[in-house]
Scaffold this motif. Structure first.
Motif, PDB file in Angstrom:
ATOM      1  N   ASN A 185      16.175 -12.946  38.922  1.00 53.30           N
ATOM      2  CA  ASN A 185      16.868 -14.064  38.448  1.00 53.30           C
ATOM      3  C   ASN A 185      18.261 -14.040  38.361  1.00 53.30           C
ATOM      4  N   VAL A 186      18.861 -12.641  38.278  1.00 50.23           N
ATOM      5  CA  VAL A 186      20.286 -12.715  38.105  1.00 50.23           C
ATOM      6  C   VAL A 186      20.746 -13.097  39.248  1.00 50.23           C
ATOM      7  N   ILE A 187      22.100 -13.761  39.087  1.00 50.47           N
ATOM      8  CA  ILE A 187      22.991 -14.391  39.997  1.00 50.47           C
ATOM      9  C   ILE A 187      24.197 -13.517  39.987  1.00 50.47           C
ATOM     10  N   VAL A 188      24.559 -13.119  41.287  1.00 48.48           N
ATOM     11  CA  VAL A 188      25.628 -12.340  41.354  1.00 48.48           C
ATOM     12  C   VAL A 188      26.913 -13.323  41.674  1.00 48.48           C
ATOM     13  N   GLY A 189      27.990 -13.149  40.775  1.00 48.66           N
ATOM     14  CA  GLY A 189      29.110 -13.948  40.786  1.00 48.66           C
ATOM     15  C   GLY A 189      30.112 -13.549  41.990  1.00 48.66           C
ATOM     16  N   ALA A 190      31.171 -14.468  42.243  1.00 46.09           N
ATOM     17  CA  ALA A 190      32.137 -14.220  43.285  1.00 46.09           C
ATOM     18  C   ALA A 190      32.622 -12.759  43.416  1.00 46.09           C
ATOM     19  N   THR A 191      32.885 -12.358  42.072  1.00 45.90           N
ATOM     20  CA  THR A 191      33.765 -10.992  42.149  1.00 45.90           C
ATOM     21  C   THR A 191      32.656  -9.843  41.896  1.00 45.90           C
ATOM     22  N   GLY A 192      31.281 -10.050  41.999  1.00 48.61           N
ATOM     23  CA  GLY A 192      30.177  -9.040  41.821  1.00 48.61           C
ATOM     24  C   GLY A 192      29.784  -8.772  40.311  1.00 48.61           C
ATOM     25  N   GLU A 193      30.235  -9.692  39.421  1.00 47.97           N
ATOM     26  CA  GLU A 193      29.479  -9.621  37.949  1.00 47.97           C
ATOM     27  C   GLU A 193      28.179 -10.260  38.108  1.00 47.97           C
ATOM     28  N   ASN A 194      27.449  -9.646  37.274  1.00 51.38           N
ATOM     29  CA  ASN A 194      25.896 -10.170  36.983  1.00 51.38           C
ATOM     30  C   ASN A 194      26.141 -11.465  35.912  1.00 51.38           C
ATOM     31  N   ILE A 195      25.396 -12.440  36.505  1.00 50.90           N
ATOM     32  CA  ILE A 195      25.094 -13.547  35.501  1.00 50.90           C
ATOM     33  C   ILE A 195      23.945 -13.811  35.171  1.00 50.90           C
ATOM     34  N   TYR A 196      23.571 -13.774  33.870  1.00 47.12           N
ATOM     35  CA  TYR A 196      22.071 -13.955  33.610  1.00 47.12           C
ATOM     36  C   TYR A 196      21.793 -15.523  33.146  1.00 47.12           C
ATOM     37  N   PRO A 197      20.957 -16.355  34.075  1.00 45.92           N
ATOM     38  CA  PRO A 197      20.693 -17.714  33.796  1.00 45.92           C
ATOM     39  C   PRO A 197      20.219 -17.868  32.290  1.00 45.92           C
ATOM     40  N   GLU A 198      19.286 -16.909  31.728  1.00 50.22           N
ATOM     41  CA  GLU A 198      18.408 -17.098  30.595  1.00 50.22           C
ATOM     42  C   GLU A 198      19.651 -17.035  29.269  1.00 50.22           C
TER      43      GLU A 198
END
Length: 293
Positions: A185-198
């Motif tokens: 489910n993790v979304i990888v941001g434009a600069t490589g950071e992990n974004i947690y939708p939860e």
């Protein structure tokens, strides 16, 4: 009258009780809302409310186990400061039959899952040195032997020496584990950071307007699909003199602004989309996220 001593449930059950019944009562008047800004008065008010909730369940509860998904932070803060409600947290999967990590009512720590249970070994693999997060692996007698008649899938999650790959990102501090989210489910941001939708969904779901939400990535942007609370939405629509369609756009913009003010710069939303039907869920009341990507 049923007066249970033990209850096992999923977060959605207690989260709805808090958002729809307890929180509105706590914030019923301007004076109460002012008092809630003081930590001392918040603790006093939460304890009174938690005591009432305890009596609603019969007044004999010794264990209120919560598992199946991460508990919303605001709801847990109410339970934690309330003191009178013996909630406990557990984490596991069907493949681990199911408990891996847990905390009894005397061990709970806000937004952590707790400690590995007896005879269960855990380790964090492929740790990101910047976030100290990695995939949780587990080895224990309660781990499955494999998926029925599916050796190919079994090989993807079980190592030759018996470690099961949970597919969950976790971090650990002083022996306590915090579940960050499913790796898939993790979304990888434009600069490589992990974004947690939860985590974004937790912020949205704390808003009065929102019943439930799902956050997805579309064309490099974070988009939230939201099911509105119909009663609260009706109140907001009545405030605007424009037609309903225009008023709804104003309301969505207000919600977007309110959510983004509480999110870090990597997790800010670009769009709110209303959904008028309930999200499809699993048997454990988790939203079937894959249907909305």
């Amino acid at each position: 009258m049923v007066r249970p001593t033990t209850i096992l449930t999923v977060p959605l059950f207690i989260e709805k009780a808090y958002r729809n019944v307890i929180k509105p009562e706590l914030e019923k008047t301007v004076l109460r809302r002012i008092l809630l800004t003081s930590h001392l008065f918040k603790r006093i008010m939460y304890r009174k409310a938690a005591k009432k909730l305890y009596k609603v369940f019969g007044g004999r509860l010794t264990f209120f186990g919560i598992g199946g998904a991460k508990l919303d932070g605001e709801t847990e803060l109410f339970l934690r400061l309330g003191k009178h409600f013996p909630y406990a947290i557990g984490y596991g999967l069907t493949e681990t039959a199911p408990l891996i990590i847990g905390a009894n009512p005397n061990q709970v720590s806000w937004q952590t899952t707790g400690y590995p249970v007896k005879d269960v070994q855990v380790k964090i693999v492929d740790v990101n040195p910047e976030t100290n997060e990695g995939e949780l692996w587990v080895k224990a007698p309660n781990v499955m032997k494999g998926y029925y008649k599916n050796p190919e899938l079994t090989q993807t999650v079980l190592t030759e020496d018996g470690w099961f790959k949970t597919g969950d990102l976790v971090s650990e501090k002083k022996g306590r584990y915090e579940i960050k989210g499913r790796i898939k489910n993790v979304i990888v941001g434009a600069t490589g950071e992990n974004i947690y939708p939860e985590e974004i969904e937790m912020v949205l779901n704390q808003h009065k307007l929102v019943l439930e939400s799902v956050v997805v990535e579309r064309k490099g942007k974070l988009v939230a699909m939201v099911q509105f609370n119909p009663e609260e939405l009706e109140k907001r629509l009545a405030i605007y003199k424009e037609d309903a369609a225009k008023a709804l756009e104003y309301i969505k913009k207000d919600l977007l602004k309110a959510a983004n003010e509480r999110l870090n710069r990597f997790s800010k939303l670009s769009l709110i989309i209303e959904t008028t039907t309930e999200f499809e869920k699993t048997a454990t009341l988790k939203i079937k996220r894959y249907l909305y990507k």
